[in-house]
Scaffold this active site. Sequence first.
Site, PDB file in Angstrom:
ATOM      1  N   LYS A 129     -10.581   8.413   1.525  1.00  0.00           N
ATOM      2  CA  LYS A 129      -9.764   8.368   0.295  1.00  0.00           C
ATOM      3  C   LYS A 129      -8.872   9.370   0.145  1.00  0.00           C
ATOM      4  O   LYS A 129      -9.095  10.511   0.490  1.00  0.00           O
ATOM      5  CB  LYS A 129     -10.540   8.126  -1.111  1.00  0.00           C
ATOM      6  CG  LYS A 129     -11.487   9.310  -1.316  1.00  0.00           C
ATOM      7  CD  LYS A 129     -12.243   8.962  -2.714  1.00  0.00           C
ATOM      8  CE  LYS A 129     -13.224   9.967  -3.098  1.00  0.00           C
ATOM      9  NZ  LYS A 129     -14.120   9.820  -4.005  1.00  0.00           N
ATOM     10  N   ASP A 131      -5.369   0.724   2.468  1.00  0.00           N
ATOM     11  CA  ASP A 131      -5.434  -0.203   1.202  1.00  0.00           C
ATOM     12  C   ASP A 131      -4.844   0.681   0.007  1.00  0.00           C
ATOM     13  O   ASP A 131      -5.071   1.898   0.025  1.00  0.00           O
ATOM     14  CB  ASP A 131      -6.837  -0.369   0.733  1.00  0.00           C
ATOM     15  CG  ASP A 131      -7.489  -1.687   1.190  1.00  0.00           C
ATOM     16  OD1 ASP A 131      -6.599  -2.569   1.766  1.00  0.00           O
ATOM     17  OD2 ASP A 131      -8.496  -1.971   1.407  1.00  0.00           O
ATOM     18  N   LYS A 160      -5.694   2.111  -3.477  1.00  0.00           N
ATOM     19  CA  LYS A 160      -6.880   2.608  -3.849  1.00  0.00           C
ATOM     20  C   LYS A 160      -6.737   2.270  -5.584  1.00  0.00           C
ATOM     21  O   LYS A 160      -5.887   3.113  -6.068  1.00  0.00           O
ATOM     22  CB  LYS A 160      -7.188   4.073  -4.006  1.00  0.00           C
ATOM     23  CG  LYS A 160      -8.659   4.342  -4.444  1.00  0.00           C
ATOM     24  CD  LYS A 160      -8.931   5.908  -4.095  1.00  0.00           C
ATOM     25  CE  LYS A 160     -10.536   6.010  -4.756  1.00  0.00           C
ATOM     26  NZ  LYS A 160     -10.772   5.849  -6.096  1.00  0.00           N
TER      27      LYS A 160
HETATM   28  P1  ATP Z   1     -13.881   8.094  -7.330  1.00  0.00           P
HETATM   29  O1  ATP Z   1     -14.763   9.130  -8.050  1.00  0.00           O
HETATM   30  O2  ATP Z   1     -12.793   8.608  -6.494  1.00  0.00           O
HETATM   31  O3  ATP Z   1     -13.707   6.897  -8.148  1.00  0.00           O
HETATM   32  P2  ATP Z   1     -16.304   7.001  -6.104  1.00  0.00           P
HETATM   33  O4  ATP Z   1     -17.253   8.325  -6.006  1.00  0.00           O
HETATM   34  O5  ATP Z   1     -16.794   6.279  -7.437  1.00  0.00           O
HETATM   35  O6  ATP Z   1     -15.113   7.604  -6.328  1.00  0.00           O
HETATM   36  P3  ATP Z   1     -15.858   6.346  -3.661  1.00  0.00           P
HETATM   37  O7  ATP Z   1     -16.094   5.544  -2.686  1.00  0.00           O
HETATM   38  O8  ATP Z   1     -15.548   7.889  -3.564  1.00  0.00           O
HETATM   39  O9  ATP Z   1     -16.291   6.100  -4.942  1.00  0.00           O
HETATM   40  O10 ATP Z   1     -13.899   5.947  -3.930  1.00  0.00           O
HETATM   41  C1  ATP Z   1     -13.911   4.544  -3.805  1.00  0.00           C
HETATM   42  C2  ATP Z   1     -13.877   3.876  -5.063  1.00  0.00           C
HETATM   43  O11 ATP Z   1     -12.558   3.476  -4.973  1.00  0.00           O
HETATM   44  C3  ATP Z   1     -14.718   2.628  -4.736  1.00  0.00           C
HETATM   45  O12 ATP Z   1     -15.908   2.896  -5.412  1.00  0.00           O
HETATM   46  C4  ATP Z   1     -13.872   1.447  -5.556  1.00  0.00           C
HETATM   47  O13 ATP Z   1     -14.230   1.300  -6.736  1.00  0.00           O
HETATM   48  C5  ATP Z   1     -12.255   2.238  -5.562  1.00  0.00           C
HETATM   49  N1  ATP Z   1     -11.497   1.339  -4.975  1.00  0.00           N
HETATM   50  C6  ATP Z   1     -10.303   0.920  -5.100  1.00  0.00           C
HETATM   51  N2  ATP Z   1      -9.627   0.541  -4.310  1.00  0.00           N
HETATM   52  C7  ATP Z   1     -10.194   0.302  -3.372  1.00  0.00           C
HETATM   53  C8  ATP Z   1     -10.034  -0.124  -2.167  1.00  0.00           C
HETATM   54  N3  ATP Z   1      -8.956  -0.754  -1.690  1.00  0.00           N
HETATM   55  N4  ATP Z   1     -11.014  -0.058  -1.398  1.00  0.00           N
HETATM   56  C9  ATP Z   1     -12.231   0.501  -1.601  1.00  0.00           C
HETATM   57  N5  ATP Z   1     -12.532   0.930  -2.690  1.00  0.00           N
HETATM   58  C10 ATP Z   1     -11.491   0.849  -3.631  1.00  0.00           C
END
Ligand code: ATP
Length: 598
Positions: free
Chosen positions: A434, A259, A261
């Site tokens: 990610k 997907d 991001k």
């Molecule tokens: P980061 O600090 O990198 O934003 P995080 O700790 O908030 O990450 P992670 O699960 O590590 O959360 O990263 C995923 C985040 O990316 C999700 O919380 C969501 O908000 C965002 N995101 C964007 N696009 C997508 C997608 N296609 N699928 C899942 N999450 C996505």
Amino acid sequence: MKFKLIAEYFDKLEKISSRIQLTSLLSELFKDTDKEVLDKVVYLIQGRLWPDFKGLPEIGMGEKFLVKAIAMAFGQKEDEIDKLYKNIGDLGEVVFTIKNKSKAVNILSFIGNPNESGELEVNEVYNELVKIATSTGEGSRDVKIRTFTGLIKKATPLEAKYLVRFVEGRLRLGIGDATVLDALAITFGGSTDYRPIIERAYNLRADLGDIAKIISTEGPEKLKNISPTPGIPIRPMLAERLSDPNEIMEKMKGKALVDYKYDGERAQIHRKGDQVYIFSRRMENITDQYIDIIDYVKQNIVGDNFIIEGEIVPVDPQSSEMRPFQELMHRRRKNDINEAIKEYPVNLFLFDLMLFNDEDYTIRPLLERREILEKSLKENDKVHMASYIIADNVDKLREYFYQAISDGAEGVMVKSIGPDSIYQAGSRGWLWIKLKKDYQSEMADTVDLVVVGAFYGKGKRGGKFSSLLMAAYNPERDIFETVCKVASGFSDQELDDLQKKIESIKREERHPRVSSEMVPDVWVTPSLVAEIIGAEITISPLHTCCKGDRGGLSIRFPRFIRWRDDKGPEDATTNQEIMEMYSKQLKRVEEKPVDENI
Ligand code: ATP
């Protein structure tokens, strides 16, 4: 149930120095609590009246208000209370001292005070606090002050102390969800062996008070049948991180859904009949900020009973191109929501579905969830499926990553499509990985760390807090382990704001959930999370993160990037992740990067 008992437990909890004692004392409190009020007690110990997702007001009575109410309760002048406050530095202690004195006088004069017999009931206290929180409009100021004065008059000195701290928003016992879950498992299941069952239920229905009430009244077995419920948020599934596409494809066993991001705000969208709720990554109710999204969802998603997830992304009003995440902040600051919607329009990119027509889809594989989501969406220029491909080799992944970046995304999310690719609510695992744009630094990614202490500056910054002791979260032990001391990256404005932030959470002793060998000038209750970048991760004898014989892990030349208000302390980067980043870095040095562009 008497509130006196709770106040006595608060007093004991505050003095405790280890996580194990904290859990067992909490478990004793749960044993002593009447089942009917257990949910309220769970909220109160976490310093709130209800879970954040309800979107109901918190008390937040300002200091001025409180001083007025205290002065009224004791028939004293506000100046006198202010003076005492300046001397003692804690309004809770101020009322405790005054009440104790007046108690002594009453005893000496053999009058006795019928109002101070510790007769306050938990329900009564709770209802009065609700009244204070919810009264709005004309005359509400007086209602708040009068109600609080009434409570203080009736309270014992200890009760009054904690009531004041609660209303001030300073009842920071720092009891996290994990501690509550452990204590519930011990109390109602006999041991922490029950924790996974309780945790799963909580992950699917993130209302701790509600879960506590169910387990106490119906037993832990009942929790096994819990499924997601529209209106109550699900704890979000999180991704691991890797910087090498080869390694990612290996983890995915050669095939995965990739997907874009998106760099926006995560949104969990619930629909129950005509009602639509939107919850943030931290499960706060953000429905009112996105009334445009409510319309898009109602118009473009078929069905009236579902829970879906996506990213809200700001877009250019003219070209509809994606805009930086920060624009959402501008939108939030605007008072007129309709103007904000026009000036800062958003799109919704959907990527998951957890419930549809009362059926729990969290236990179904990803492709099945996506199929239902895709079928129910009438794609248009506001609501889209997240852009994706199914990649079955590294080149496809790499190519798509570059495409995502050039389209303005942050990178890609690589997701398992195997038979076990369920929606793992509330956990960070390898089903999602990610892959982000590289930062101009040797550290491949930023980290989110929790403030556990602060140091005063010297010279120009003398007398002001100017550096922070930062820690990672250790979920196994539910403690915070220090990683670095950060002093750079703050703007002047951020430094000014820092003083207030630290003042409101400072405490005399190290918090029992903090493991640290450094002793800061002031300790704080772990609650603030900041995004930090550094030059590299090294071994250091000064820090406790992943501590072994050679020392702990620490971040060299750390720099503050921004506050992560959307994260709670338990959402911070974990010790395990820091360890993984450290091993990756070692590998990079030994083998040279596999792909230098990523
Ligand atoms: P980061 O600090 O990198 O934003 P995080 O700790 O908030 O990450 P992670 O699960 O590590 O959360 O990263 C995923 C985040 O990316 C999700 O919380 C969501 O908000 C965002 N995101 C964007 N696009 C997508 C997608 N296609 N699928 C899942 N999450 C996505």
